[in-house]
Design an enzyme around this catalytic site. Structure first.
Site, PDB file in Angstrom:
ATOM      1  N   ASN A  12      53.880  61.680   9.178  1.00 44.60           N
ATOM      2  CA  ASN A  12      52.724  61.652   8.767  1.00 44.60           C
ATOM      3  C   ASN A  12      53.471  61.235   6.712  1.00 44.60           C
ATOM      4  O   ASN A  12      53.729  61.941   5.952  1.00 44.60           O
ATOM      5  CB  ASN A  12      52.797  63.382   8.109  1.00 44.60           C
ATOM      6  CG  ASN A  12      51.462  63.916   7.205  1.00 44.60           C
ATOM      7  OD1 ASN A  12      51.315  62.460   7.018  1.00 44.60           O
ATOM      8  ND2 ASN A  12      51.333  64.876   7.476  1.00 44.60           N
ATOM      9  N   LYS A  14      51.455  61.470   4.848  1.00 44.08           N
ATOM     10  CA  LYS A  14      50.379  61.630   3.585  1.00 44.08           C
ATOM     11  C   LYS A  14      49.574  61.068   3.275  1.00 44.08           C
ATOM     12  O   LYS A  14      49.095  59.902   3.409  1.00 44.08           O
ATOM     13  CB  LYS A  14      50.920  62.708   2.777  1.00 44.08           C
ATOM     14  CG  LYS A  14      52.010  63.329   4.012  1.00 44.08           C
ATOM     15  CD  LYS A  14      52.085  64.809   3.667  1.00 44.08           C
ATOM     16  CE  LYS A  14      53.584  66.482   4.032  1.00 44.08           C
ATOM     17  NZ  LYS A  14      53.875  67.185   4.134  1.00 44.08           N
ATOM     18  N   HIS A  96      46.798  70.375   9.981  1.00 45.18           N
ATOM     19  CA  HIS A  96      47.747  70.259   9.359  1.00 45.18           C
ATOM     20  C   HIS A  96      47.804  70.985   8.384  1.00 45.18           C
ATOM     21  O   HIS A  96      46.519  71.840   7.844  1.00 45.18           O
ATOM     22  CB  HIS A  96      48.156  68.789   8.962  1.00 45.18           C
ATOM     23  CG  HIS A  96      49.099  68.723   8.049  1.00 45.18           C
ATOM     24  ND1 HIS A  96      49.672  69.058   6.419  1.00 45.18           N
ATOM     25  CD2 HIS A  96      50.664  68.241   7.995  1.00 45.18           C
ATOM     26  CE1 HIS A  96      50.714  69.205   6.412  1.00 45.18           C
ATOM     27  NE2 HIS A  96      51.718  68.734   7.121  1.00 45.18           N
ATOM     28  N   GLU A  98      48.165  71.116   5.033  1.00 52.14           N
ATOM     29  CA  GLU A  98      47.734  70.528   4.074  1.00 52.14           C
ATOM     30  C   GLU A  98      46.287  71.077   4.044  1.00 52.14           C
ATOM     31  O   GLU A  98      45.686  71.051   3.325  1.00 52.14           O
ATOM     32  CB  GLU A  98      48.308  69.390   4.234  1.00 52.14           C
ATOM     33  CG  GLU A  98      49.522  69.645   3.344  1.00 52.14           C
ATOM     34  CD  GLU A  98      50.715  68.929   3.495  1.00 52.14           C
ATOM     35  OE1 GLU A  98      50.376  67.208   3.251  1.00 52.14           O
ATOM     36  OE2 GLU A  98      51.522  68.857   2.811  1.00 52.14           O
ATOM     37  N   GLU A 166      54.764  73.852  12.296  1.00 59.12           N
ATOM     38  CA  GLU A 166      55.200  73.569  11.771  1.00 59.12           C
ATOM     39  C   GLU A 166      54.617  74.882  10.187  1.00 59.12           C
ATOM     40  O   GLU A 166      54.155  74.918  10.125  1.00 59.12           O
ATOM     41  CB  GLU A 166      54.031  72.228  10.916  1.00 59.12           C
ATOM     42  CG  GLU A 166      54.537  71.258  11.048  1.00 59.12           C
ATOM     43  CD  GLU A 166      53.768  70.227  10.834  1.00 59.12           C
ATOM     44  OE1 GLU A 166      54.494  69.342  11.056  1.00 59.12           O
ATOM     45  OE2 GLU A 166      52.735  70.351  10.365  1.00 59.12           O
TER      46      GLU A 166
HETATM   47  C1  PEP Z   1      54.399  67.152   7.780  1.00 57.98           C
HETATM   48  O1  PEP Z   1      53.975  66.953   6.311  1.00 57.98           O
HETATM   49  O2  PEP Z   1      53.754  67.500   8.781  1.00 57.98           O
HETATM   50  C2  PEP Z   1      56.223  67.548   7.234  1.00 57.98           C
HETATM   51  C3  PEP Z   1      56.887  68.327   8.343  1.00 57.98           C
HETATM   52  O3  PEP Z   1      56.060  67.424   5.683  1.00 57.98           O
HETATM   53  P1  PEP Z   1      57.743  67.535   5.873  1.00 57.98           P
HETATM   54  O4  PEP Z   1      58.881  66.703   6.739  1.00 57.98           O
HETATM   55  O5  PEP Z   1      58.111  66.736   4.264  1.00 57.98           O
HETATM   56  O6  PEP Z   1      58.439  68.758   5.203  1.00 57.98           O
END
Ligand code: PEP
Length: 249
Positions: A12, A14, A96, A98, A166
């Site tokens: 991802n 982002k 997600h 965010e 997550e």
């Molecule tokens: C994500 O954005 O799904 C994520 C797991 O980010 P990171 O690996 O930077 O913690």
């Protein structure tokens, strides 16, 4: 019996990158080598979906980071599953943390998006996870099962869905859940799916872990029986992503 579930690693990106840095990522992805035993999907900002899809030439899947719940119309700033498919991509990330916590997307909206994306033929990476205060209050399962309840009625064909667990406190913080902490949640989530969806779905659905996965911790996490891969943020922009793809090899 060893799991029949194919290891899955999503990147991802982002809201990061430009054509120049994307070219560098495509270069290390093409150089790999990427294990044939891993399904790999990267998720660039929507503006670059087609560019990435064409640059990779089908060797790696491409996912949008979000989409809306209807095919078209007066929804300024949004993109639809039909558009994502039209530029050659097969996947979308929905729910997600965010999107949930910065853009205040509700469980209900995420459920509607899952239903529409699947009905349009996109595959979905559906994300769930608890915040730090929820974990500390012993509410991890309560929170993720509630998030699952908003997703489950919207899925007819579970072969088109992967779930990403997550924990919000582990995303972008450098704080990874320990392999034991992640395995514990994955196992109870799989048991919940067996009870609330169907045992064969629970056995087949891939549950990814996400939260500060990197080249150093991916092998230990990936060795756990209910961890079927990763959703990777920060490290997916770096060459170490190849190591993460190959964590099980
Ligand atoms: C994500 O954005 O799904 C994520 C797991 O980010 P990171 O690996 O930077 O913690």
């Amino acid at each position: 019996m060893a799991s029949q579930r194919k290891f899955f690693v999503g990147g991802n990106w982002k809201m990061n990158g430009n054509k120049q840095s994307i070219d560098e990522i495509v270069k290390f992805l093409k150089a790999g080598p990427l294990s044939e035993n891993t399904e790999v999907v990267v998720s660039p900002p929507s503006l670059y979906l087609e560019y990435v899809q064409q640059s990779l030439g089908g060797s790696v899947g491409v996912a949008a980071q979000n989409c809306y719940k209807v095919p078209k119309g007066a929804f300024t700033g949004e993109i639809s599953p039909a558009m994502i498919k039209d530029v050659g991509c097969q996947w979308v990330i929905l729910g997600h943390s965010e999107r949930r916590n910065v853009f205040e997307e509700s469980d209900e909206l995420i459920g509607q998006k899952v239903a529409h994306a699947l009905s349009e033929g996109l595959k979905v990476i559906a994300c769930i996870g608890e915040k730090l205060e929820e974990r500390e209050a012993g509410k991890t399962e309560e929170v993720i099962f509630k998030q699952m309840l908003a997703i489950v009625p919207n899925v007819k064909d579970w072969s088109q869905v992967v779930i990403a667990y997550e924990p919000v406190w582990a995303i972008g913080t450098g704080k990874t859940a320990s392999p034991e902490q992640a395995q514990e949640v994955h196992q109870s989530l799989r048991a919940w799916i067996a009870k609330n969806v169907a045992p064969d779905v629970a056995a087949a659905v891939r549950i990814l872990y996400g939260g500060s996965v990197n080249g150093g911790n991916c092998k230990d996490l990936g060795s756990k029986p209910d961890i079927d891969g990763f959703l990777v943020g920060g490290a997916s922009l770096k060459p170490e992503f190849v190591q993460i793809v190959n964590a099980r090899s």
